[in-house]
Design a protein around this motif. Structure first.
Motif, PDB file in Angstrom:
ATOM      1  N   UNK A 325      47.126 -47.551  24.954  1.00 36.42           N
ATOM      2  CA  UNK A 325      48.442 -47.378  25.843  1.00 36.42           C
ATOM      3  C   UNK A 325      48.993 -45.798  25.769  1.00 36.42           C
ATOM      4  N   UNK A 326      48.806 -45.198  24.608  1.00 34.47           N
ATOM      5  CA  UNK A 326      49.441 -43.955  24.450  1.00 34.47           C
ATOM      6  C   UNK A 326      48.464 -42.975  25.134  1.00 34.47           C
ATOM      7  N   UNK A 327      47.247 -42.974  24.782  1.00 38.03           N
ATOM      8  CA  UNK A 327      46.099 -42.213  25.356  1.00 38.03           C
ATOM      9  C   UNK A 327      46.174 -42.262  27.069  1.00 38.03           C
ATOM     10  N   UNK A 328      46.267 -43.352  27.607  1.00 39.75           N
ATOM     11  CA  UNK A 328      46.403 -43.477  28.766  1.00 39.75           C
ATOM     12  C   UNK A 328      47.447 -42.733  29.675  1.00 39.75           C
ATOM     13  N   UNK A 329      48.780 -43.067  28.845  1.00 39.83           N
ATOM     14  CA  UNK A 329      50.012 -42.161  29.533  1.00 39.83           C
ATOM     15  C   UNK A 329      49.872 -40.697  29.343  1.00 39.83           C
ATOM     16  N   UNK A 330      49.209 -40.368  28.348  1.00 38.84           N
ATOM     17  CA  UNK A 330      49.086 -38.972  27.874  1.00 38.84           C
ATOM     18  C   UNK A 330      48.503 -38.042  29.239  1.00 38.84           C
TER      19      UNK A 330
END
Length: 379
Positions: A325-330
């Motif tokens: 989720x973090x990598x997609x959001x970044x």
């Protein structure tokens, strides 16, 4: 004896388990990324042109700590004004609950906001614009539960007279969690946003939305929404960035010296393991260490060991979900050359061969001969 470099007094070790846990839990470490976001956010509150500000980041990055730090910092900035005029409330905030049955309750939202500014008689608010049209209305003589419209007007009035600069809303993605879907209904999202924007405009108060990348995804789906909001990114610490790793180690050392146990833990020895199991998010790290501290105190251990860390770490599957989720959001905040080229192509601003040739043909200096071969050896 406790080392002089530890960040608590010796007496704390003689206090109860609950008091030592509270000391660590309540301590907020103001680290570089939080400081940077706090400065940017306060500038927007004081001087920005947008009435809606959005602070987004991964789950566990420390948004709730930033929420509280912002309120405390603004109150500190306005200490003199607060002493001169004790009626003002320069900033306030609420946490938005997850909507029941996928339906957002505006009346409950207004009630929570009024409670945050200590508004009196919330249960007895009435909409005078309606009552005045009904001379014989029982509302004139009978106490009734407040309507959503009446509560909304009360918020606008309260913010005006309290000179409230900003309303902070934590877990703001719940505004758009309608029918368990953030992204499925652009029209409903637009209506929700218009209500928020109208409240900000009518009350002359900035509204700051704190949320996960789900919140950012909703706004980016609609150009009308995205252009009206100031986005502030609160990122995690990136293992591929040397400066981030240096700062993360500094945070780890601070936590190490804050843990109220007889023997200082050697967290730095397990740096990589700690990073992996918090994915670079200080909020996840802090909650993990809180569990470790409670475990150590419960078992009368004098420090936190690797065994303790491992026993209280999140499951790897949960960490994988959080990391994805973090990598997609970044990716939303990363500028790419491909996106720039696509924008130029859509707008028709990419230069083609014909344009270049035309510019070259019409760009000769006056009086200068064209480059050509002269004839030689002829009479």
């Amino acid at each position: 004896m406790v080392s002089k470099q530890r960040l608590f007094d010796d007496e704390l070790l003689n206090k109860s388990k609950e008091e030592r846990e509270k000391f660590f839990n309540d301590y907020t470490v103001s680290h570089p990324k939080m400081k940077q976001v706090l400065i940017e956010l306060k500038n927007e509150i004081y001087k920005g042109s947008h009435n809606i500000i959005m602070v987004v980041g991964p789950s566990g990055v420390g948004k709730s700590r930033l929420f509280n730090a912002t309120i405390n910092s603004v109150i500190k900035d306005m200490k003199q004004e607060l002493e001169e005029n004790k009626s003002i409330i320069p900033i306030t905030g609420i946490e938005l609950p997850n909507p029941d049955l996928g339906k957002f309750n505006w009346k409950d939202f207004y009630y929570r906001v009024l409670t945050s500014v200590n508004e009196p008689l919330i249960d007895y608010k009435i909409d005078l614009s309606v009552v005045n049209k009904m001379p014989n209305s029982p509302l004139r003589t009978t106490r009734t539960a407040s309507t959503a419209a009446a509560l909304r007007r009360s918020i606008e009035s309260a913010f005006f007279y309290r000179e409230t600069k900003a309303l902070l809303i934590d877990e703001a993605q719940h505004f758009f969690k309608i029918n368990s879907d953030y992204r499925g209904n652009s029209e409903k999202n637009q209506k929700q946003f218009n209500s928020i924007k109208s409240l900000a405009n009518m009350s002359h108060t900035k509204i700051v939305l704190f949320g996960t990348y789900d919140l950012n995804a909703v706004f980016n789906l609609d150009g009308q929404l995205s252009r009206r909001v100031k986005e502030i990114h609160f990122p995690r610490y990136d293992f591929a960035n040397d400066k981030d790793i240096k700062n993360f180690k500094s945070i780890l050392l601070t936590f190490q010296k804050l843990l109220p146990l007889p023997r200082e833990a050697n967290l730095m020895e397990h740096f990589v393991y700690l990073y992996e199991n918090c994915i670079g998010c200080t909020g996840i790290l802090k909650n993990w260490l809180q569990r470790c501290l409670s475990d150590a105190l419960e078992n009368n251990e004098d420090t936190i060991t690797y065994t303790n860390l491992k026993r209280n770490a999140l499951l790897t599957k949960k960490l994988l979900t959080l990391a994805n989720e973090a990598l997609d959001g970044e990716l939303i905040f990363k500028e790419s050359k491909g996106d720039k080229e696509k924008l130029k192509e859509l707008l028709g601003t990419k230069k083609d061969v014909r344009t270049d040739k035309k510019e070259q043909k019409n760009n000769l200096n006056p009086g200068k001969r064209k480059p050509t071969r002269d004839d030689v050896g002829l009479i």
